[in-house]
Design a protein around this motif. Structure first.
Motif, PDB file in Angstrom:
ATOM      1  N   UNK A 258       0.726  -0.415   0.241  1.00 49.05           N
ATOM      2  CA  UNK A 258       0.129  -0.147   0.071  1.00 49.05           C
ATOM      3  C   UNK A 258       0.620   1.367   0.217  1.00 49.05           C
ATOM      4  N   UNK A 259       1.164   1.793  -1.372  1.00 48.00           N
ATOM      5  CA  UNK A 259       1.940   3.261  -1.427  1.00 48.00           C
ATOM      6  C   UNK A 259       0.928   4.422  -0.717  1.00 48.00           C
ATOM      7  N   UNK A 260       1.421   5.044  -1.166  1.00 51.68           N
ATOM      8  CA  UNK A 260       1.200   6.344  -1.094  1.00 51.68           C
ATOM      9  C   UNK A 260       0.818   7.882  -1.777  1.00 51.68           C
ATOM     10  N   UNK A 261      -0.091   8.562  -2.176  1.00 52.31           N
ATOM     11  CA  UNK A 261       0.003   9.665  -2.774  1.00 52.31           C
ATOM     12  C   UNK A 261      -0.460  10.909  -2.419  1.00 52.31           C
ATOM     13  N   UNK A 262       0.710  11.541  -1.232  1.00 50.52           N
ATOM     14  CA  UNK A 262       0.378  12.813  -0.377  1.00 50.52           C
ATOM     15  C   UNK A 262       0.460  14.351  -1.511  1.00 50.52           C
ATOM     16  N   UNK A 263      -0.458  15.178  -0.740  1.00 51.86           N
ATOM     17  CA  UNK A 263      -0.249  16.672  -1.263  1.00 51.86           C
ATOM     18  C   UNK A 263      -0.252  17.380  -0.165  1.00 51.86           C
ATOM     19  N   UNK A 264       1.005  18.126  -0.306  1.00 52.00           N
ATOM     20  CA  UNK A 264       1.232  19.165   1.430  1.00 52.00           C
ATOM     21  C   UNK A 264       1.272  20.638   0.608  1.00 52.00           C
ATOM     22  N   UNK A 265       1.706  20.624  -1.223  1.00 58.29           N
ATOM     23  CA  UNK A 265       1.425  22.163  -1.715  1.00 58.29           C
ATOM     24  C   UNK A 265       0.341  21.815  -2.519  1.00 58.29           C
ATOM     25  N   UNK A 266       0.835  22.834  -3.366  1.00 57.73           N
ATOM     26  CA  UNK A 266      -0.459  23.470  -4.073  1.00 57.73           C
ATOM     27  C   UNK A 266      -0.513  22.289  -5.444  1.00 57.73           C
ATOM     28  N   UNK A 267      -1.803  21.809  -6.089  1.00 58.99           N
ATOM     29  CA  UNK A 267      -1.723  20.677  -7.171  1.00 58.99           C
ATOM     30  C   UNK A 267      -2.973  21.372  -7.313  1.00 58.99           C
TER      31      UNK A 267
END
Length: 550
Positions: A258-267
Protein backbone atom coordinates in the motif's frame (compact mmCIF):
# COMPACT_ATOMS: atom_id res chain seq x y z
CA UNK A 1 11.44 26.90 -10.70
CA UNK A 2 11.22 23.40 -12.14
CA UNK A 3 10.23 20.29 -10.24
CA UNK A 4 13.00 18.81 -8.09
CA UNK A 5 13.41 16.14 -5.42
CA UNK A 6 12.95 17.28 -1.82
CA UNK A 7 15.28 15.05 0.19
CA UNK A 8 13.75 16.33 3.44
CA UNK A 9 10.19 15.41 2.47
CA UNK A 10 7.93 12.77 3.96
CA UNK A 11 9.16 10.14 1.50
CA UNK A 12 12.82 9.77 0.61
CA UNK A 13 15.51 7.20 -0.14
CA UNK A 14 19.03 6.67 1.13
CA UNK A 15 21.60 5.44 -1.38
CA UNK A 16 23.26 2.34 0.00
CA UNK A 17 26.05 2.32 -2.58
CA UNK A 18 26.70 3.28 -6.21
CA UNK A 19 28.57 0.01 -7.00
CA UNK A 20 31.25 2.08 -8.76
CA UNK A 21 34.06 0.39 -6.78
CA UNK A 22 34.71 -3.09 -5.34
CA UNK A 23 34.79 -1.85 -1.74
CA UNK A 24 32.49 -3.92 0.53
CA UNK A 25 31.12 -5.93 -2.41
CA UNK A 26 31.32 -9.71 -2.78
CA UNK A 27 30.00 -12.49 -5.02
CA UNK A 28 28.97 -15.73 -3.30
CA UNK A 29 27.85 -19.09 -4.65
CA UNK A 30 24.84 -20.09 -2.57
CA UNK A 31 24.11 -23.34 -4.39
CA UNK A 32 25.36 -25.31 -7.42
CA UNK A 33 28.45 -26.96 -8.82
CA UNK A 34 29.50 -24.41 -11.41
CA UNK A 35 32.56 -23.23 -9.48
CA UNK A 36 33.11 -20.32 -7.13
CA UNK A 37 31.50 -17.05 -8.15
CA UNK A 38 33.90 -14.26 -9.09
CA UNK A 39 33.18 -10.57 -8.49
CA UNK A 40 33.92 -8.55 -11.62
CA UNK A 41 33.73 -4.92 -12.64
CA UNK A 42 30.96 -4.44 -15.16
CA UNK A 43 32.93 -1.98 -17.30
CA UNK A 44 35.41 -4.02 -19.31
CA UNK A 45 33.48 -7.27 -18.93
CA UNK A 46 29.76 -6.85 -19.61
CA UNK A 47 29.84 -3.07 -20.11
CA UNK A 48 26.43 -2.52 -18.57
CA UNK A 49 25.87 0.38 -16.16
CA UNK A 50 22.57 1.78 -14.88
CA UNK A 51 24.07 4.53 -12.69
CA UNK A 52 27.45 6.17 -12.27
CA UNK A 53 30.65 4.88 -13.86
CA UNK A 54 30.64 1.16 -13.08
CA UNK A 55 28.67 -1.75 -11.64
CA UNK A 56 29.40 -5.19 -10.11
CA UNK A 57 29.16 -8.32 -12.24
CA UNK A 58 29.54 -12.11 -12.02
CA UNK A 59 28.85 -15.36 -13.89
CA UNK A 60 25.91 -17.59 -12.99
CA UNK A 61 26.63 -21.06 -14.41
CA UNK A 62 24.83 -24.12 -12.96
CA UNK A 63 24.54 -22.04 -9.80
CA UNK A 64 22.63 -19.77 -7.50
CA UNK A 65 24.78 -16.65 -7.08
CA UNK A 66 24.51 -13.67 -4.73
CA UNK A 67 26.15 -10.30 -5.39
CA UNK A 68 25.91 -8.28 -2.17
CA UNK A 69 27.11 -5.11 -0.50
CA UNK A 70 28.04 -5.07 3.21
CA UNK A 71 27.13 -2.05 5.31
CA UNK A 72 28.51 -2.51 8.80
CA UNK A 73 26.40 0.20 10.50
CA UNK A 74 23.20 -1.57 9.48
CA UNK A 75 19.66 -0.61 8.52
CA UNK A 76 16.66 -0.86 10.84
CA UNK A 77 13.55 -1.89 8.89
CA UNK A 78 11.43 -2.89 11.89
CA UNK A 79 8.06 -1.28 12.54
CA UNK A 80 8.65 1.62 14.90
CA UNK A 81 12.43 1.33 14.39
CA UNK A 82 13.01 -0.93 17.40
CA UNK A 83 16.22 -2.45 16.06
CA UNK A 84 19.87 -1.46 16.40
CA UNK A 85 20.67 -0.55 12.79
CA UNK A 86 22.10 2.96 12.40
CA UNK A 87 19.65 4.03 9.67
CA UNK A 88 15.97 3.79 10.63
CA UNK A 89 13.65 2.89 7.72
CA UNK A 90 10.51 1.36 9.30
CA UNK A 91 8.80 -1.09 6.93
CA UNK A 92 10.80 0.49 4.12
CA UNK A 93 11.60 -0.61 0.60
CA UNK A 94 14.91 -1.85 -0.78
CA UNK A 95 15.64 -0.87 -4.40
CA UNK A 96 18.37 -2.52 -6.52
CA UNK A 97 19.38 -1.96 -10.13
CA UNK A 98 20.14 -5.38 -11.62
CA UNK A 99 20.16 -7.20 -14.95
CA UNK A 100 20.54 -10.87 -15.91
CA UNK A 101 21.63 -11.53 -19.49
CA UNK A 102 20.58 -15.20 -19.37
CA UNK A 103 17.01 -14.37 -18.37
CA UNK A 104 15.54 -17.38 -20.16
CA UNK A 105 17.77 -19.70 -18.12
CA UNK A 106 16.63 -18.43 -14.72
CA UNK A 107 14.26 -20.46 -12.62
CA UNK A 108 10.67 -19.22 -12.55
CA UNK A 109 9.62 -16.52 -10.10
CA UNK A 110 7.90 -18.94 -7.71
CA UNK A 111 11.10 -21.01 -7.64
CA UNK A 112 13.30 -17.99 -6.88
CA UNK A 113 14.88 -17.25 -10.24
CA UNK A 114 15.64 -13.63 -9.27
CA UNK A 115 15.62 -12.50 -5.64
CA UNK A 116 16.48 -9.62 -3.35
CA UNK A 117 18.50 -10.69 -0.32
CA UNK A 118 18.84 -9.04 3.10
CA UNK A 119 21.25 -10.44 5.67
CA UNK A 120 22.20 -9.69 9.26
CA UNK A 121 25.66 -11.28 9.17
CA UNK A 122 24.33 -14.66 10.31
CA UNK A 123 21.03 -15.28 8.54
CA UNK A 124 19.63 -14.24 5.17
CA UNK A 125 16.09 -13.58 3.97
CA UNK A 126 15.16 -13.80 0.29
CA UNK A 127 12.21 -12.31 -1.60
CA UNK A 128 11.28 -13.63 -5.05
CA UNK A 129 10.95 -10.73 -7.48
CA UNK A 130 11.04 -12.35 -10.94
CA UNK A 131 11.98 -15.37 -13.00
CA UNK A 132 12.15 -16.63 -16.57
CA UNK A 133 8.35 -16.56 -16.67
CA UNK A 134 8.10 -12.84 -15.81
CA UNK A 135 11.42 -11.26 -16.91
CA UNK A 136 12.95 -11.06 -20.39
CA UNK A 137 16.11 -9.10 -19.67
CA UNK A 138 17.47 -5.58 -19.26
CA UNK A 139 18.18 -3.35 -16.28
CA UNK A 140 15.28 -3.14 -13.84
CA UNK A 141 15.05 -1.26 -10.55
CA UNK A 142 13.89 -4.22 -8.47
CA UNK A 143 12.15 -3.45 -5.19
CA UNK A 144 10.89 -5.27 -2.13
CA UNK A 145 9.02 -4.06 0.93
CA UNK A 146 10.40 -5.42 4.18
CA UNK A 147 6.92 -5.64 5.66
CA UNK A 148 6.12 -8.53 3.29
CA UNK A 149 6.89 -12.08 4.40
CA UNK A 150 10.10 -13.49 2.93
CA UNK A 151 9.95 -16.17 0.23
CA UNK A 152 12.65 -18.26 1.91
CA UNK A 153 15.66 -17.90 4.18
CA UNK A 154 19.16 -19.21 4.77
CA UNK A 155 19.58 -20.40 8.36
CA UNK A 156 16.68 -18.37 9.76
CA UNK A 157 14.81 -15.14 9.06
CA UNK A 158 17.22 -12.22 9.01
CA UNK A 159 16.97 -9.66 11.81
CA UNK A 160 15.27 -6.71 10.07
CA UNK A 161 16.39 -4.47 12.90
CA UNK A 162 20.05 -4.68 11.86
CA UNK A 163 20.47 -5.52 8.17
CA UNK A 164 24.14 -5.36 7.20
CA UNK A 165 24.04 -7.16 3.85
CA UNK A 166 21.97 -6.16 0.80
CA UNK A 167 22.17 -8.08 -2.43
CA UNK A 168 20.66 -9.65 -5.52
CA UNK A 169 20.40 -13.34 -6.40
CA UNK A 170 20.19 -15.15 -9.75
CA UNK A 171 19.50 -18.91 -9.87
CA UNK A 172 19.70 -21.04 -13.04
CA UNK A 173 19.59 -24.41 -11.29
CA UNK A 174 21.68 -26.85 -13.31
CA UNK A 175 21.57 -24.91 -16.60
CA UNK A 176 24.90 -24.20 -18.29
CA UNK A 177 25.52 -20.50 -19.05
CA UNK A 178 29.27 -20.07 -19.56
CA UNK A 179 29.49 -16.27 -19.81
CA UNK A 180 29.47 -13.23 -17.55
CA UNK A 181 25.75 -12.57 -17.25
CA UNK A 182 24.80 -10.95 -13.94
CA UNK A 183 25.08 -7.20 -13.20
CA UNK A 184 24.17 -5.34 -10.00
CA UNK A 185 24.35 -1.55 -9.75
CA UNK A 186 23.24 1.20 -7.36
CA UNK A 187 21.05 0.37 -4.34
CA UNK A 188 18.68 2.49 -2.26
CA UNK A 189 16.58 2.02 0.85
CA UNK A 190 13.59 4.14 1.77
CA UNK A 191 9.90 4.75 1.20
CA UNK A 192 9.56 6.81 -1.97
CA UNK A 193 10.12 10.36 -3.22
CA UNK A 194 8.95 13.89 -2.41
CA UNK A 195 8.81 16.48 -5.19
CA UNK A 196 9.02 20.22 -4.65
CA UNK A 197 9.15 23.15 -7.08
CA UNK A 198 6.73 24.17 -9.83
CA UNK A 199 5.89 22.40 -13.06
CA UNK A 200 7.07 24.07 -16.26
CA UNK A 201 4.04 22.65 -18.09
CA UNK A 202 1.02 20.59 -17.14
CA UNK A 203 2.93 17.32 -16.75
CA UNK A 204 3.61 16.89 -13.06
CA UNK A 205 4.05 13.12 -13.19
CA UNK A 206 6.24 13.16 -16.31
CA UNK A 207 8.43 15.97 -15.00
CA UNK A 208 8.85 14.12 -11.71
CA UNK A 209 9.83 10.93 -13.54
CA UNK A 210 12.41 12.83 -15.59
CA UNK A 211 14.05 14.16 -12.42
CA UNK A 212 14.04 10.65 -10.93
CA UNK A 213 15.62 9.30 -14.13
CA UNK A 214 18.36 11.95 -14.04
CA UNK A 215 19.39 10.82 -10.57
CA UNK A 216 19.04 7.10 -11.50
CA UNK A 217 16.93 6.37 -8.43
CA UNK A 218 14.41 4.48 -10.55
CA UNK A 219 11.31 4.59 -8.35
CA UNK A 220 9.40 6.18 -11.24
CA UNK A 221 9.53 4.74 -14.74
CA UNK A 222 7.80 5.56 -18.02
CA UNK A 223 6.32 3.38 -20.75
CA UNK A 224 4.16 4.58 -23.64
CA UNK A 225 3.50 7.85 -21.84
CA UNK A 226 2.31 6.19 -18.63
CA UNK A 227 4.23 6.84 -15.42
CA UNK A 228 4.69 3.86 -13.07
CA UNK A 229 5.67 4.12 -9.40
CA UNK A 230 6.99 1.52 -6.97
CA UNK A 231 7.25 3.94 -4.08
CA UNK A 232 5.15 6.44 -2.15
CA UNK A 233 4.93 9.99 -3.50
CA UNK A 234 4.50 13.41 -1.93
CA UNK A 235 3.98 16.62 -3.90
CA UNK A 236 5.05 19.57 -1.75
CA UNK A 237 5.65 22.25 -4.36
CA UNK A 238 3.72 25.29 -5.54
CA UNK A 239 1.54 25.48 -8.67
CA UNK A 240 2.16 21.86 -9.62
CA UNK A 241 -0.23 20.88 -12.40
CA UNK A 242 -1.05 17.66 -14.23
CA UNK A 243 -3.26 17.43 -17.30
CA UNK A 244 -4.38 14.19 -18.96
CA UNK A 245 -1.61 12.11 -17.37
CA UNK A 246 -1.73 8.57 -15.99
CA UNK A 247 0.12 7.44 -12.86
CA UNK A 248 0.07 3.75 -11.91
CA UNK A 249 1.28 2.32 -8.61
CA UNK A 250 2.74 -1.13 -9.35
CA UNK A 251 3.77 -4.17 -7.34
CA UNK A 252 7.29 -3.88 -6.04
CA UNK A 253 7.54 -7.50 -7.27
CA UNK A 254 8.21 -8.89 -3.83
CA UNK A 255 4.59 -8.82 -2.69
CA UNK A 256 1.55 -6.62 -2.04
CA UNK A 257 2.06 -3.01 -1.00
CA UNK A 258 0.00 0.00 0.00
CA UNK A 259 1.74 3.13 -1.24
CA UNK A 260 0.87 6.76 -0.49
CA UNK A 261 -0.03 9.67 -2.75
CA UNK A 262 0.17 12.80 -0.58
CA UNK A 263 -0.33 16.46 -1.42
CA UNK A 264 1.10 19.05 0.98
CA UNK A 265 1.64 21.85 -1.52
CA UNK A 266 -0.55 23.34 -4.26
CA UNK A 267 -1.61 20.83 -6.89
CA UNK A 268 -4.16 20.91 -9.72
CA UNK A 269 -5.14 17.74 -11.57
CA UNK A 270 -7.24 17.97 -14.75
CA UNK A 271 -8.43 14.78 -16.46
CA UNK A 272 -5.54 12.82 -14.97
CA UNK A 273 -5.77 9.24 -13.73
CA UNK A 274 -4.20 7.72 -10.62
CA UNK A 275 -4.61 3.98 -10.26
CA UNK A 276 -2.90 0.77 -9.13
CA UNK A 277 -2.18 -2.61 -10.67
CA UNK A 278 -1.59 -6.14 -9.49
CA UNK A 279 -1.48 -6.51 -5.72
CA UNK A 280 -0.61 -2.87 -5.10
CA UNK A 281 -2.96 -0.17 -3.81
CA UNK A 282 -2.47 3.33 -2.43
CA UNK A 283 -3.69 5.89 0.10
CA UNK A 284 -4.72 9.16 -1.56
CA UNK A 285 -4.38 11.98 0.96
CA UNK A 286 -4.82 15.69 0.25
CA UNK A 287 -5.85 16.69 3.78
CA UNK A 288 -2.54 18.52 4.32
CA UNK A 289 -2.55 20.36 1.00
CA UNK A 290 -2.10 24.11 0.78
CA UNK A 291 -4.61 23.94 -2.07
CA UNK A 292 -5.90 21.05 -4.16
CA UNK A 293 -8.23 20.86 -7.16
CA UNK A 294 -9.16 17.82 -9.25
CA UNK A 295 -11.48 18.11 -12.23
CA UNK A 296 -12.17 15.06 -14.37
CA UNK A 297 -10.02 11.96 -14.39
CA UNK A 298 -10.22 9.01 -12.04
CA UNK A 299 -8.93 7.32 -8.90
CA UNK A 300 -8.89 3.53 -9.12
CA UNK A 301 -7.77 0.72 -6.88
CA UNK A 302 -7.11 2.98 -3.89
CA UNK A 303 -7.08 1.80 -0.28
CA UNK A 304 -8.26 5.10 1.22
CA UNK A 305 -9.13 8.63 0.10
CA UNK A 306 -8.78 11.54 2.54
CA UNK A 307 -9.52 15.13 1.52
CA UNK A 308 -9.30 18.53 3.17
CA UNK A 309 -11.76 21.34 3.77
CA UNK A 310 -12.20 23.87 0.98
CA UNK A 311 -10.85 21.64 -1.78
CA UNK A 312 -12.70 21.05 -5.05
CA UNK A 313 -13.18 17.72 -6.78
CA UNK A 314 -15.63 17.38 -9.67
CA UNK A 315 -16.34 14.88 -12.42
CA UNK A 316 -14.15 12.15 -10.90
CA UNK A 317 -14.59 8.40 -11.38
CA UNK A 318 -13.78 6.56 -8.14
CA UNK A 319 -13.42 2.92 -9.14
CA UNK A 320 -12.94 -0.32 -7.16
CA UNK A 321 -11.59 1.45 -4.11
CA UNK A 322 -11.60 1.34 -0.35
CA UNK A 323 -12.97 3.82 2.17
CA UNK A 324 -13.13 7.59 1.77
CA UNK A 325 -13.15 10.41 4.32
CA UNK A 326 -14.51 13.51 2.61
CA UNK A 327 -13.95 16.95 4.15
CA UNK A 328 -14.42 18.87 0.91
CA UNK A 329 -17.13 19.15 -1.75
CA UNK A 330 -17.20 16.33 -4.29
CA UNK A 331 -19.68 16.95 -7.08
CA UNK A 332 -20.87 15.23 -10.27
CA UNK A 333 -18.69 12.21 -9.58
CA UNK A 334 -19.24 8.46 -9.48
CA UNK A 335 -18.21 5.84 -6.94
CA UNK A 336 -18.29 2.33 -8.40
CA UNK A 337 -17.60 -0.74 -6.25
CA UNK A 338 -16.07 1.39 -3.50
CA UNK A 339 -16.26 1.06 0.29
CA UNK A 340 -18.02 3.47 2.67
CA UNK A 341 -17.75 7.23 2.07
CA UNK A 342 -17.61 9.13 5.36
CA UNK A 343 -18.73 12.73 4.92
CA UNK A 344 -17.26 14.87 7.70
CA UNK A 345 -18.53 18.13 9.19
CA UNK A 346 -16.98 20.18 6.36
CA UNK A 347 -17.73 17.77 3.51
CA UNK A 348 -20.58 17.36 1.02
CA UNK A 349 -21.54 15.00 -1.81
CA UNK A 350 -23.52 16.71 -4.55
CA UNK A 351 -24.95 15.16 -7.69
CA UNK A 352 -22.87 11.99 -7.33
CA UNK A 353 -23.63 8.42 -8.40
CA UNK A 354 -22.85 5.66 -5.90
CA UNK A 355 -23.21 2.17 -7.41
CA UNK A 356 -22.83 -1.22 -5.72
CA UNK A 357 -20.88 -0.07 -2.69
CA UNK A 358 -18.94 -2.86 -0.99
CA UNK A 359 -19.44 -1.27 2.44
CA UNK A 360 -22.26 -1.99 4.87
CA UNK A 361 -23.37 1.56 4.03
CA UNK A 362 -22.52 3.55 0.93
CA UNK A 363 -22.31 6.83 2.87
CA UNK A 364 -21.83 7.62 6.54
CA UNK A 365 -22.88 11.10 7.65
CA UNK A 366 -24.69 12.86 10.49
CA UNK A 367 -26.94 14.94 8.22
CA UNK A 368 -28.81 14.30 5.00
CA UNK A 369 -28.07 17.93 4.09
CA UNK A 370 -24.57 16.75 3.23
CA UNK A 371 -25.80 14.33 0.56
CA UNK A 372 -27.87 16.07 -2.11
CA UNK A 373 -28.99 15.15 -5.59
CA UNK A 374 -27.18 11.82 -5.51
CA UNK A 375 -28.18 8.49 -7.02
CA UNK A 376 -27.72 5.22 -5.10
CA UNK A 377 -27.82 1.68 -6.49
CA UNK A 378 -27.60 -1.23 -4.05
CA UNK A 379 -26.06 -4.64 -4.65
CA UNK A 380 -28.81 -5.97 -2.39
CA UNK A 381 -26.91 -5.95 0.87
CA UNK A 382 -26.18 -2.42 2.05
CA UNK A 383 -27.71 0.87 3.15
CA UNK A 384 -27.44 4.02 1.05
CA UNK A 385 -26.86 6.27 4.07
CA UNK A 386 -26.01 5.56 7.71
CA UNK A 387 -26.89 8.57 9.89
CA UNK A 388 -25.45 7.15 13.08
CA UNK A 389 -27.18 8.28 16.28
CA UNK A 390 -29.83 11.02 16.32
CA UNK A 391 -29.99 12.18 19.93
CA UNK A 392 -32.62 14.94 19.64
CA UNK A 393 -35.87 15.49 17.76
CA UNK A 394 -35.10 16.95 14.34
CA UNK A 395 -36.05 16.87 10.67
CA UNK A 396 -33.97 16.30 7.55
CA UNK A 397 -34.63 16.57 3.81
CA UNK A 398 -33.99 13.68 1.39
CA UNK A 399 -33.69 14.51 -2.32
CA UNK A 400 -31.64 11.55 -3.57
CA UNK A 401 -32.81 8.76 -5.89
CA UNK A 402 -32.30 5.06 -5.13
CA UNK A 403 -32.81 1.58 -6.61
CA UNK A 404 -32.29 -2.00 -5.49
CA UNK A 405 -33.11 -1.31 -1.84
CA UNK A 406 -35.77 -2.78 0.44
CA UNK A 407 -39.13 -1.17 -0.24
CA UNK A 408 -40.34 -1.24 3.37
CA UNK A 409 -38.86 -0.50 6.78
CA UNK A 410 -37.12 -3.38 8.56
CA UNK A 411 -33.79 -4.82 9.55
CA UNK A 412 -32.59 -6.61 6.41
CA UNK A 413 -29.40 -4.56 6.02
CA UNK A 414 -30.65 -3.27 2.66
CA UNK A 415 -32.86 -0.38 3.73
CA UNK A 416 -32.11 3.00 2.16
CA UNK A 417 -31.42 4.76 5.48
CA UNK A 418 -29.99 3.34 8.69
CA UNK A 419 -30.27 5.39 11.87
CA UNK A 420 -30.31 5.05 15.65
CA UNK A 421 -32.95 7.44 16.99
CA UNK A 422 -32.61 7.88 20.74
CA UNK A 423 -35.47 7.03 23.11
CA UNK A 424 -38.22 9.64 23.20
CA UNK A 425 -36.90 11.50 20.15
CA UNK A 426 -38.34 11.79 16.62
CA UNK A 427 -36.58 12.06 13.26
CA UNK A 428 -38.74 13.39 10.44
CA UNK A 429 -37.42 12.72 6.93
CA UNK A 430 -38.99 14.95 4.29
CA UNK A 431 -38.52 13.21 0.95
CA UNK A 432 -38.95 14.84 -2.45
CA UNK A 433 -37.95 11.66 -4.34
CA UNK A 434 -39.90 8.60 -3.33
CA UNK A 435 -40.29 7.00 0.07
CA UNK A 436 -36.94 5.70 1.39
CA UNK A 437 -37.10 2.62 3.60
CA UNK A 438 -35.56 2.96 7.07
CA UNK A 439 -33.77 0.65 9.50
CA UNK A 440 -34.06 2.30 12.94
CA UNK A 441 -31.83 0.56 15.49
CA UNK A 442 -32.97 2.85 18.30
CA UNK A 443 -36.17 3.10 20.33
CA UNK A 444 -37.14 6.56 19.09
CA UNK A 445 -39.44 7.33 16.16
CA UNK A 446 -38.81 7.88 12.45
CA UNK A 447 -41.44 9.58 10.30
CA UNK A 448 -40.96 9.69 6.53
CA UNK A 449 -42.94 12.40 4.76
CA UNK A 450 -42.71 11.78 1.03
CA UNK A 451 -43.62 13.95 -1.94
CA UNK A 452 -41.68 17.04 -0.90
CA UNK A 453 -41.72 19.78 -3.54
CA UNK A 454 -40.29 23.30 -3.62
CA UNK A 455 -42.04 26.56 -4.43
CA UNK A 456 -39.65 29.38 -5.36
CA UNK A 457 -40.78 32.95 -5.96
CA UNK A 458 -38.45 35.39 -7.73
CA UNK A 459 -39.23 39.12 -7.49
CA UNK A 460 -37.79 41.49 -10.14
CA UNK A 461 -38.28 44.99 -11.47
CA UNK A 462 -39.65 45.61 -14.97
CA UNK A 463 -36.17 45.18 -16.48
CA UNK A 464 -35.80 41.74 -14.91
CA UNK A 465 -33.29 42.81 -12.25
CA UNK A 466 -33.78 40.88 -8.95
CA UNK A 467 -35.14 42.94 -6.06
CA UNK A 468 -33.55 42.22 -2.70
CA UNK A 469 -35.50 42.97 0.47
CA UNK A 470 -39.03 42.72 -0.94
CA UNK A 471 -41.56 41.43 1.60
CA UNK A 472 -43.49 38.32 0.47
CA UNK A 473 -46.68 36.85 1.93
CA UNK A 474 -48.30 33.75 0.37
CA UNK A 475 -51.21 31.58 1.53
CA UNK A 476 -53.14 28.58 0.24
CA UNK A 477 -56.10 29.36 -2.01
CA UNK A 478 -59.26 27.26 -2.25
CA UNK A 479 -59.24 24.01 -4.20
CA UNK A 480 -56.09 22.31 -2.90
CA UNK A 481 -55.11 19.89 -0.17
CA UNK A 482 -54.28 22.68 2.28
CA UNK A 483 -56.99 24.61 4.07
CA UNK A 484 -57.69 27.96 2.44
CA UNK A 485 -55.68 30.66 4.17
CA UNK A 486 -52.89 28.32 5.35
CA UNK A 487 -49.74 30.43 5.42
CA UNK A 488 -47.02 29.15 3.08
CA UNK A 489 -44.60 32.09 3.14
CA UNK A 490 -45.14 34.46 6.05
CA UNK A 491 -43.67 37.94 5.46
CA UNK A 492 -40.23 36.74 4.36
CA UNK A 493 -37.87 39.16 2.56
CA UNK A 494 -36.21 38.20 -0.70
CA UNK A 495 -32.50 37.41 -0.80
CA UNK A 496 -29.80 38.87 -3.04
CA UNK A 497 -31.26 36.86 -5.94
CA UNK A 498 -34.72 38.29 -5.29
CA UNK A 499 -35.96 34.90 -4.10
CA UNK A 500 -37.87 33.23 -1.29
CA UNK A 501 -38.84 29.54 -1.18
CA UNK A 502 -40.81 26.90 0.68
CA UNK A 503 -40.52 23.09 0.62
CA UNK A 504 -43.28 20.74 1.80
CA UNK A 505 -45.27 17.64 0.97
CA UNK A 506 -48.52 18.18 -0.94
CA UNK A 507 -51.22 15.58 -1.48
CA UNK A 508 -52.54 17.40 -4.55
CA UNK A 509 -51.85 20.48 -6.65
CA UNK A 510 -52.16 23.58 -4.47
CA UNK A 511 -53.45 26.99 -5.73
CA UNK A 512 -51.82 29.95 -3.99
CA UNK A 513 -52.43 33.67 -3.60
CA UNK A 514 -50.36 36.41 -2.06
CA UNK A 515 -48.50 39.66 -2.52
CA UNK A 516 -45.02 41.16 -2.62
CA UNK A 517 -43.97 44.77 -1.97
CA UNK A 518 -40.90 46.80 -1.08
CA UNK A 519 -41.92 49.89 0.91
CA UNK A 520 -39.49 50.12 3.81
CA UNK A 521 -36.24 51.23 2.15
CA UNK A 522 -35.42 52.81 -1.20
CA UNK A 523 -35.85 52.01 -3.97
CA UNK A 524 -39.58 51.54 -3.36
CA UNK A 525 -41.90 49.27 -5.36
CA UNK A 526 -45.69 48.93 -5.54
CA UNK A 527 -47.48 45.82 -4.34
CA UNK A 528 -47.60 42.96 -6.85
CA UNK A 529 -50.05 40.06 -6.76
CA UNK A 530 -48.87 36.45 -6.40
CA UNK A 531 -51.12 33.92 -8.12
CA UNK A 532 -50.29 30.38 -9.21
CA UNK A 533 -50.53 26.66 -8.52
CA UNK A 534 -47.86 24.51 -6.88
CA UNK A 535 -47.62 21.10 -8.51
CA UNK A 536 -47.62 18.24 -6.00
CA UNK A 537 -44.93 16.49 -8.07
CA UNK A 538 -42.89 19.28 -9.68
CA UNK A 539 -43.33 22.27 -7.35
CA UNK A 540 -43.41 25.78 -8.81
CA UNK A 541 -40.92 28.41 -9.97
CA UNK A 542 -42.77 31.73 -10.27
CA UNK A 543 -41.49 35.18 -11.19
CA UNK A 544 -43.39 38.44 -10.59
CA UNK A 545 -42.43 41.97 -11.58
CA UNK A 546 -42.99 45.02 -9.37
CA UNK A 547 -43.57 48.55 -10.61
CA UNK A 548 -41.50 51.39 -9.21
CA UNK A 549 -43.19 53.50 -6.48
CA UNK A 550 -40.85 56.50 -6.64
Amino acid sequence: MAVSINTSGTYAVTRIDTADTLTNWAATTLEGAGGGASLLASVGTIDLVAEGTDARASRVNKQRVLIAYTHAAGYDFTTGSTGTGATALPDGNVYIWAAFLAAGSALTKVNGGLQICLGDGTNRSFWNVAGSDTYSGGFVKWAVNTGVTESENDGATADLGDITEVGFVCDVGGTTTRFDNMVVDAMEAGSGLTFQGTTTGDLLFSESQAIDSNTAIGILSESNGIIFSQGSLEFSGTAQTSSAETLVFVDALGGAYTYSFDVTGTVTLTNSTITSSGLADFDFDTSGATAFTMNGGSLGGFSTVTTGSGQTMSGIVFQSGGTSSISNTISSSSFNLCDTITVTATGTLSGCTIDNSIGASSVSTTSLAKVTGCSFTSDGSNHAVDLGTVAATTSMDWDNSFSGYAVSDGATGNEVIKVNVASGQTLTINSSSGTPSVYNTGTGTVNVVSGQVTFTLTVTDTSGTPIQGAMVYVTADAGGGLAEGTVIINKVTTDVNGQVSDTRSLGSNQPIVGRARKSTTAPYYKTGAVVGTISSTAGLDLTIQLLSDE
